[in-house]
Write a protein that holds these residues in place. Structure first.
Motif, PDB file in Angstrom:
ATOM      1  N   GLU A 242       0.815  -1.221   0.000  1.00 24.51           N
ATOM      2  CA  GLU A 242       0.000   0.000   0.000  1.00 24.51           C
ATOM      3  C   GLU A 242       0.851   1.274   0.000  1.00 24.51           C
ATOM      4  O   GLU A 242       0.643   2.191   0.789  1.00 24.51           O
ATOM      5  N   ILE A 243       1.818   1.324  -0.916  1.00 20.74           N
ATOM      6  CA  ILE A 243       2.710   2.478  -1.060  1.00 20.74           C
ATOM      7  C   ILE A 243       2.184   3.345  -2.205  1.00 20.74           C
ATOM      8  O   ILE A 243       1.891   2.844  -3.289  1.00 20.74           O
ATOM      9  N   THR A 244       2.095   4.647  -1.969  1.00 19.82           N
ATOM     10  CA  THR A 244       1.576   5.557  -2.982  1.00 19.82           C
ATOM     11  C   THR A 244       2.704   6.165  -3.821  1.00 19.82           C
ATOM     12  O   THR A 244       3.873   6.157  -3.418  1.00 19.82           O
ATOM     13  N   ALA A 245       2.303   6.740  -4.949  1.00 20.64           N
ATOM     14  CA  ALA A 245       3.265   7.430  -5.815  1.00 20.64           C
ATOM     15  C   ALA A 245       3.910   8.595  -5.065  1.00 20.64           C
ATOM     16  O   ALA A 245       5.111   8.846  -5.203  1.00 20.64           O
ATOM     17  N   GLY A 246       3.133   9.288  -4.241  1.00 15.94           N
ATOM     18  CA  GLY A 246       3.670  10.403  -3.468  1.00 15.94           C
ATOM     19  C   GLY A 246       4.738   9.967  -2.475  1.00 15.94           C
ATOM     20  O   GLY A 246       5.731  10.671  -2.281  1.00 15.94           O
ATOM     21  N   GLN A 247       4.550   8.812  -1.865  1.00 12.49           N
ATOM     22  CA  GLN A 247       5.552   8.309  -0.925  1.00 12.49           C
ATOM     23  C   GLN A 247       6.852   7.965  -1.651  1.00 12.49           C
ATOM     24  O   GLN A 247       7.938   8.231  -1.135  1.00 12.49           O
ATOM     25  N   VAL A 248       6.740   7.399  -2.844  1.00  8.25           N
ATOM     26  CA  VAL A 248       7.937   7.066  -3.628  1.00  8.25           C
ATOM     27  C   VAL A 248       8.648   8.349  -4.049  1.00  8.25           C
ATOM     28  O   VAL A 248       9.872   8.449  -3.939  1.00  8.25           O
ATOM     29  N   ARG A 249       7.892   9.333  -4.498  1.00 10.53           N
ATOM     30  CA  ARG A 249       8.496  10.611  -4.884  1.00 10.53           C
ATOM     31  C   ARG A 249       9.203  11.261  -3.697  1.00 10.53           C
ATOM     32  O   ARG A 249      10.299  11.801  -3.841  1.00 10.53           O
ATOM     33  N   GLN A 250       8.582  11.215  -2.533  1.00 15.99           N
ATOM     34  CA  GLN A 250       9.195  11.807  -1.334  1.00 15.99           C
ATOM     35  C   GLN A 250      10.502  11.087  -0.992  1.00 15.99           C
ATOM     36  O   GLN A 250      11.494  11.732  -0.648  1.00 15.99           O
ATOM     37  N   ALA A 251      10.506   9.752  -1.095  1.00 18.83           N
ATOM     38  CA  ALA A 251      11.733   8.995  -0.823  1.00 18.83           C
ATOM     39  C   ALA A 251      12.827   9.380  -1.811  1.00 18.83           C
ATOM     40  O   ALA A 251      13.997   9.511  -1.435  1.00 18.83           O
ATOM     41  N   ALA A 252      12.456   9.599  -3.079  1.00 22.49           N
ATOM     42  CA  ALA A 252      13.442  10.008  -4.086  1.00 22.49           C
ATOM     43  C   ALA A 252      13.988  11.399  -3.766  1.00 22.49           C
ATOM     44  O   ALA A 252      15.180  11.655  -3.910  1.00 22.49           O
ATOM     45  N   ARG A 253      13.127  12.285  -3.298  1.00 25.84           N
ATOM     46  CA  ARG A 253      13.583  13.634  -2.918  1.00 25.84           C
ATOM     47  C   ARG A 253      14.496  13.586  -1.696  1.00 25.84           C
ATOM     48  O   ARG A 253      15.373  14.427  -1.534  1.00 25.84           O
ATOM     49  N   LEU A 254      14.300  12.582  -0.850  1.00 28.46           N
ATOM     50  CA  LEU A 254      15.138  12.446   0.352  1.00 28.46           C
ATOM     51  C   LEU A 254      16.468  11.759   0.069  1.00 28.46           C
ATOM     52  O   LEU A 254      17.305  11.642   0.961  1.00 28.46           O
ATOM     53  N   GLY A 255      16.648  11.267  -1.176  1.00 28.09           N
ATOM     54  CA  GLY A 255      17.941  10.700  -1.523  1.00 28.09           C
ATOM     55  C   GLY A 255      17.946   9.295  -2.082  1.00 28.09           C
ATOM     56  O   GLY A 255      19.003   8.790  -2.439  1.00 28.09           O
ATOM     57  N   ALA A 256      16.798   8.639  -2.160  1.00 25.94           N
ATOM     58  CA  ALA A 256      16.762   7.292  -2.749  1.00 25.94           C
ATOM     59  C   ALA A 256      17.079   7.397  -4.235  1.00 25.94           C
ATOM     60  O   ALA A 256      16.419   8.123  -4.966  1.00 25.94           O
ATOM     61  N   THR A 257      18.108   6.696  -4.674  1.00 27.63           N
ATOM     62  CA  THR A 257      18.541   6.803  -6.069  1.00 27.63           C
ATOM     63  C   THR A 257      18.000   5.693  -6.955  1.00 27.63           C
ATOM     64  O   THR A 257      18.152   5.746  -8.157  1.00 27.63           O
ATOM     65  N   GLY A 258      17.378   4.688  -6.352  1.00 25.96           N
ATOM     66  CA  GLY A 258      16.849   3.572  -7.133  1.00 25.96           C
ATOM     67  C   GLY A 258      15.817   2.785  -6.352  1.00 25.96           C
ATOM     68  O   GLY A 258      15.593   3.031  -5.163  1.00 25.96           O
ATOM     69  N   PRO A 259      15.194   1.810  -7.002  1.00 25.90           N
ATOM     70  CA  PRO A 259      14.140   1.026  -6.358  1.00 25.90           C
ATOM     71  C   PRO A 259      14.620   0.258  -5.128  1.00 25.90           C
ATOM     72  O   PRO A 259      13.839   0.033  -4.207  1.00 25.90           O
ATOM     73  N   ASN A 260      15.879  -0.138  -5.101  1.00 28.03           N
ATOM     74  CA  ASN A 260      16.375  -0.880  -3.940  1.00 28.03           C
ATOM     75  C   ASN A 260      16.465  -0.004  -2.694  1.00 28.03           C
ATOM     76  O   ASN A 260      16.224  -0.471  -1.586  1.00 28.03           O
ATOM     77  N   GLN A 261      16.766   1.282  -2.870  1.00 20.18           N
ATOM     78  CA  GLN A 261      16.770   2.195  -1.737  1.00 20.18           C
ATOM     79  C   GLN A 261      15.348   2.480  -1.274  1.00 20.18           C
ATOM     80  O   GLN A 261      15.077   2.545  -0.074  1.00 20.18           O
ATOM     81  N   VAL A 262      14.421   2.634  -2.224  1.00 18.50           N
ATOM     82  CA  VAL A 262      13.013   2.846  -1.872  1.00 18.50           C
ATOM     83  C   VAL A 262      12.473   1.614  -1.148  1.00 18.50           C
ATOM     84  O   VAL A 262      11.692   1.725  -0.214  1.00 18.50           O
ATOM     85  N   LYS A 263      12.930   0.467  -1.566  1.00 23.16           N
ATOM     86  CA  LYS A 263      12.540  -0.777  -0.894  1.00 23.16           C
ATOM     87  C   LYS A 263      12.966  -0.733   0.576  1.00 23.16           C
ATOM     88  O   LYS A 263      12.204  -1.113   1.468  1.00 23.16           O
ATOM     89  N   ALA A 264      14.146  -0.240   0.841  1.00 18.91           N
ATOM     90  CA  ALA A 264      14.629  -0.132   2.213  1.00 18.91           C
ATOM     91  C   ALA A 264      13.868   0.936   2.991  1.00 18.91           C
ATOM     92  O   ALA A 264      13.596   0.764   4.179  1.00 18.91           O
ATOM     93  N   TYR A 265      13.511   2.043   2.348  1.00 17.05           N
ATOM     94  CA  TYR A 265      12.800   3.134   3.022  1.00 17.05           C
ATOM     95  C   TYR A 265      11.339   2.788   3.293  1.00 17.05           C
ATOM     96  O   TYR A 265      10.816   3.074   4.348  1.00 17.05           O
ATOM     97  N   LEU A 266      10.670   2.201   2.265  1.00 21.91           N
ATOM     98  CA  LEU A 266       9.212   2.082   2.319  1.00 21.91           C
ATOM     99  C   LEU A 266       8.661   0.656   2.266  1.00 21.91           C
ATOM    100  O   LEU A 266       7.473   0.482   2.449  1.00 21.91           O
ATOM    101  N   ARG A 267       9.486  -0.328   1.958  1.00 20.39           N
ATOM    102  CA  ARG A 267       9.069  -1.713   1.760  1.00 20.39           C
ATOM    103  C   ARG A 267       8.400  -1.934   0.396  1.00 20.39           C
ATOM    104  O   ARG A 267       7.821  -2.983   0.163  1.00 20.39           O
ATOM    105  N   ALA A 268       8.456  -0.972  -0.496  1.00 21.81           N
ATOM    106  CA  ALA A 268       7.889  -1.166  -1.836  1.00 21.81           C
ATOM    107  C   ALA A 268       8.659  -2.288  -2.530  1.00 21.81           C
ATOM    108  O   ALA A 268       9.877  -2.237  -2.632  1.00 21.81           O
ATOM    109  N   GLY A 269       7.957  -3.311  -2.972  1.00 26.90           N
ATOM    110  CA  GLY A 269       8.602  -4.446  -3.614  1.00 26.90           C
ATOM    111  C   GLY A 269       8.906  -5.589  -2.659  1.00 26.90           C
ATOM    112  O   GLY A 269       9.547  -6.556  -3.040  1.00 26.90           O
ATOM    113  N   MET A 270       8.450  -5.498  -1.412  1.00 29.90           N
ATOM    114  CA  MET A 270       8.738  -6.552  -0.442  1.00 29.90           C
ATOM    115  C   MET A 270       7.523  -7.416  -0.119  1.00 29.90           C
ATOM    116  O   MET A 270       7.589  -8.292   0.719  1.00 29.90           O
TER     117      MET A 270
END
Length: 97
Positions: free
Chosen positions: A16-44
């Motif tokens: 249940e991760i939204t597009a806005g949450q992914v964008r926010q993680a990218a703005r905070l420094g996530a450079t790829g899906p694996n970092q977003v996975k660590a921040y938000l659990r997207a893909g887990m």
């Protein structure tokens, strides 16, 4: 085309991760899906990113002004297909070695 415009759009249904949450993680420094996975659990979730991985990568690329090649893809993790502990326990011993 892959990146939903509305921040409220759910991109990872399993977690249940939204597009806005992914964008926010990218703005905070996530450079790829694996970092977003660590921040938000997207893909887990149960699909292991098979349903959301490309969309998450596209959102990161769009937010950071990078290409999809620079952003990368989710690294697969074992097990590639979810199995129960019971199924694992039933495997013959020679397959576990």
């Amino acid at each position: 085309m892959l990146a939903p415009r509305d921040d409220a759009t759910i991109v990872c249904r399993c977690e249940e991760i939204t597009a806005g949450q992914v964008r926010q993680a990218a703005r905070l420094g996530a450079t790829g899906p694996n970092q977003v996975k660590a921040y938000l659990r997207a893909g887990m979730g149960p699909c292991q990113g098979r349903m959301c991985g490309t969309t998450v990568a596209a959102l990161i690329a769009e937010t950071r002004g990078a290409s999809m090649e620079e952003t990368g893809v989710l690294r697969p993790r074992a097990p590639y297909k979810p199995i129960t502990v019971g199924e694992l326990a039933d495997l013959p011993e020679e397959e576990l070695a």
